[in-house]
Design a protein around this motif. Structure first.
Motif, PDB file in Angstrom:
ATOM      1  N   GLN A  84       0.761  -1.127  -0.156  1.00 43.10           N
ATOM      2  CA  GLN A  84       0.156  -0.121   0.148  1.00 43.10           C
ATOM      3  C   GLN A  84       0.986   1.258   0.044  1.00 43.10           C
ATOM      4  N   GLU A  85       0.758   2.054  -1.039  1.00 43.08           N
ATOM      5  CA  GLU A  85       1.589   3.013  -1.243  1.00 43.08           C
ATOM      6  C   GLU A  85       0.762   4.233  -0.341  1.00 43.08           C
ATOM      7  N   THR A  86       1.548   4.882   0.747  1.00 41.40           N
ATOM      8  CA  THR A  86       0.821   5.684   1.779  1.00 41.40           C
ATOM      9  C   THR A  86       1.928   6.327   2.313  1.00 41.40           C
ATOM     10  N   GLU A  87       1.645   7.731   2.704  1.00 43.28           N
ATOM     11  CA  GLU A  87       2.560   8.454   3.300  1.00 43.28           C
ATOM     12  C   GLU A  87       2.300   8.443   5.001  1.00 43.28           C
ATOM     13  N   ASP A  88       1.198   7.727   5.238  1.00 40.85           N
ATOM     14  CA  ASP A  88       0.906   7.514   6.863  1.00 40.85           C
ATOM     15  C   ASP A  88       1.734   6.388   7.089  1.00 40.85           C
ATOM     16  N   ILE A  89       2.736   6.790   8.144  1.00 42.96           N
ATOM     17  CA  ILE A  89       3.631   5.430   8.789  1.00 42.96           C
ATOM     18  C   ILE A  89       2.955   4.426   9.299  1.00 42.96           C
ATOM     19  N   GLU A  90       1.697   4.668  10.043  1.00 40.82           N
ATOM     20  CA  GLU A  90       1.126   3.720  10.876  1.00 40.82           C
ATOM     21  C   GLU A  90       0.412   2.592   9.898  1.00 40.82           C
ATOM     22  N   LYS A  91       0.204   3.010   8.514  1.00 34.74           N
ATOM     23  CA  LYS A  91      -0.380   2.075   7.639  1.00 34.74           C
ATOM     24  C   LYS A  91       0.707   1.137   7.025  1.00 34.74           C
ATOM     25  N   LEU A  92       1.849   1.505   7.297  1.00 37.76           N
ATOM     26  CA  LEU A  92       2.699   0.473   6.696  1.00 37.76           C
ATOM     27  C   LEU A  92       2.777  -0.841   7.408  1.00 37.76           C
ATOM     28  N   VAL A  93       2.166  -1.025   8.402  1.00 41.75           N
ATOM     29  CA  VAL A  93       2.232  -2.340   9.049  1.00 41.75           C
ATOM     30  C   VAL A  93       0.883  -2.786   9.477  1.00 41.75           C
ATOM     31  N   THR A  94       0.319  -3.883   9.105  1.00 40.54           N
ATOM     32  CA  THR A  94      -1.129  -4.456   9.482  1.00 40.54           C
ATOM     33  C   THR A  94      -0.799  -5.607  10.429  1.00 40.54           C
ATOM     34  N   SER A  95      -1.606  -6.285  10.903  1.00 46.73           N
ATOM     35  CA  SER A  95      -1.706  -7.277  11.816  1.00 46.73           C
ATOM     36  C   SER A  95      -2.485  -8.785  11.573  1.00 46.73           C
ATOM     37  N   ILE A  96      -1.835  -9.641  11.877  1.00 44.05           N
ATOM     38  CA  ILE A  96      -2.499 -11.054  12.131  1.00 44.05           C
ATOM     39  C   ILE A  96      -2.929 -11.536  13.276  1.00 44.05           C
ATOM     40  N   MET A  97      -4.001 -11.821  13.431  1.00 47.04           N
ATOM     41  CA  MET A  97      -4.466 -12.110  14.656  1.00 47.04           C
ATOM     42  C   MET A  97      -4.905 -13.474  14.860  1.00 47.04           C
ATOM     43  N   LEU A  98      -4.448 -14.116  15.750  1.00 47.23           N
ATOM     44  CA  LEU A  98      -4.970 -15.842  16.017  1.00 47.23           C
ATOM     45  C   LEU A  98      -5.342 -15.999  17.317  1.00 47.23           C
ATOM     46  N   LEU A  99      -6.539 -16.635  17.171  1.00 46.52           N
ATOM     47  CA  LEU A  99      -7.264 -17.125  18.304  1.00 46.52           C
ATOM     48  C   LEU A  99      -7.303 -18.506  18.542  1.00 46.52           C
ATOM     49  N   ILE A 100      -6.560 -19.041  19.353  1.00 46.99           N
ATOM     50  CA  ILE A 100      -6.276 -20.294  19.518  1.00 46.99           C
ATOM     51  C   ILE A 100      -7.372 -20.755  20.677  1.00 46.99           C
ATOM     52  N   PHE A 101      -8.357 -21.769  20.242  1.00 51.08           N
ATOM     53  CA  PHE A 101      -9.248 -22.482  20.999  1.00 51.08           C
ATOM     54  C   PHE A 101      -8.823 -23.873  21.113  1.00 51.08           C
TER      55      PHE A 101
END
Length: 319
Positions: A84-101
């Protein structure tokens, strides 16, 4: 969007006709912000996804208890999002959430990440009795391997900056690319260090997660080693960019000095004819004032004196 996966002959297949609450669906991948789907997941599993999503831009880990007394784990890993081309430094990282049941794993991302789909479909389970922990311990290396691969590809961008610098010098596009690379390296460093804390949490709960075996311990050590390699590469790339910044600064100073030297030479050379023309402009009788070609002679005199002064200064190495 919700993707349920069933286990068939040790591998996972996407089953669009099956519901995520089916016992034969041990892993569910969901992405997006569809309110109805999120509410369905929250109601069925008894979890508060909205509370967990508050930490979607930071590494997060916790052990929680459902109303019926079942324990489950929440692991939120950061993942680079440089597509994603963006100037917002926060948007350079996303997350992968794992819920382990106990019998199911939910993988949640804010937007679709093809790596997650590919990783799930390539999983091979050898111990179905520890299905959820097997999923966890085998999907993480694939995610970390992709992060390492993306980091190695940054070397091509750095080499391109170096090539552009050699070809064009310290021009504006080079500065823009250099700034972008520095932003990406900074976010990568934060990402890797944050993910290492999640690994520490997993390491501290090996027995609870039922992954305290020699093979799984080797996988955990592999994740630590991969993280260390990525941190070393980030540090190396950052040091190289700092040296490149110093080189660019020196080149800019050299170019500025060359320009100022040229302007100084021009100013000195223009001073000579200015003095001569000023002298012949005095309102008194002067040589050549009644000569038809006096202007040409004065011009030639100024040229001769200018050249003579230039040669003299050159010999003295003042210019």
């Amino acid at each position: 969007m919700i993707y349920p996966y069933s286990l068939t002959n040790g591998s996972f297949k996407k089953q669009n006709h099956m519901s995520y609450d089916n016992k034969n669906v041990p892993i569910v991948y969901m992405y997006g912000k569809n309110i109805d789907e999120l509410n369905q997941i929250e109601a069925f599993f008894g979890v508060d996804l909205e509370e967990m999503k508050k930490f979607e831009n930071e590494a997060f880990y916790d052990e929680k208890i459902l109303k019926k007394g079942e324990h489950f784990f929440v692991l939120n890993f950061l993942f680079p999002n440089f597509e994603q081309e963006t100037e917002d430094i926060e948007k350079l990282v996303t997350s992968i959430m794992l819920l382990i049941f106990q019998n199911k794993v939910i993988v949640y991302t804010d937007s679709k990440i093809q790596l997650v789909v590919t990783s799930i479909e390539q999983l091979e389970i050898h111990k179905p009795e520890n299905l959820t922990t097997e999923i966890l311990i085998h999907i993480l290396p694939k995610i970390f391997d992709q992060m390492l691969k993306d980091l190695k590809e940054m070397k091509d961008d750095i080499d391109q900056v170096e090539g552009n610098l050699n070809d064009s010098g310290p021009v504006k596009p080079v500065f823009a690319t250099l700034l972008s690379l520095k932003k990406r390296l900074m976010m990568l460093s934060i990402t890797y260090n944050a993910n290492k804390k999640v690994l520490d949490f997993i390491q501290a709960h090996l027995d609870v997660l039922k992954i305290n075996s020699d093979e799984n311990q080797q996988n955990i050590e592999y994740l630590y080693d991969t993280t260390d390699i990525m941190n070393q590469k980030v540090q190396g790339y950052d040091d190289f960019l700092k040296n490149l910044e110093t080189l660019i600064s020196n080149m800019s100073d050299y170019q500025l000095n060359a320009i100022m030297k040229t302007l100084t030479e021009i100013s000195i050379m223009l001073t000579i004819p200015t003095i001569i023309y000023g002298f012949w402009g005095i309102n008194v009788h002067l040589p050549f004032e009644k000569f038809n070609f006096g202007v040409i002679l004065v011009f030639l005199i100024s040229v001769i004196f200018t050249i003579a002064v230039w040669i003299l200064l050159r010999r003295k190495k003042y210019l």
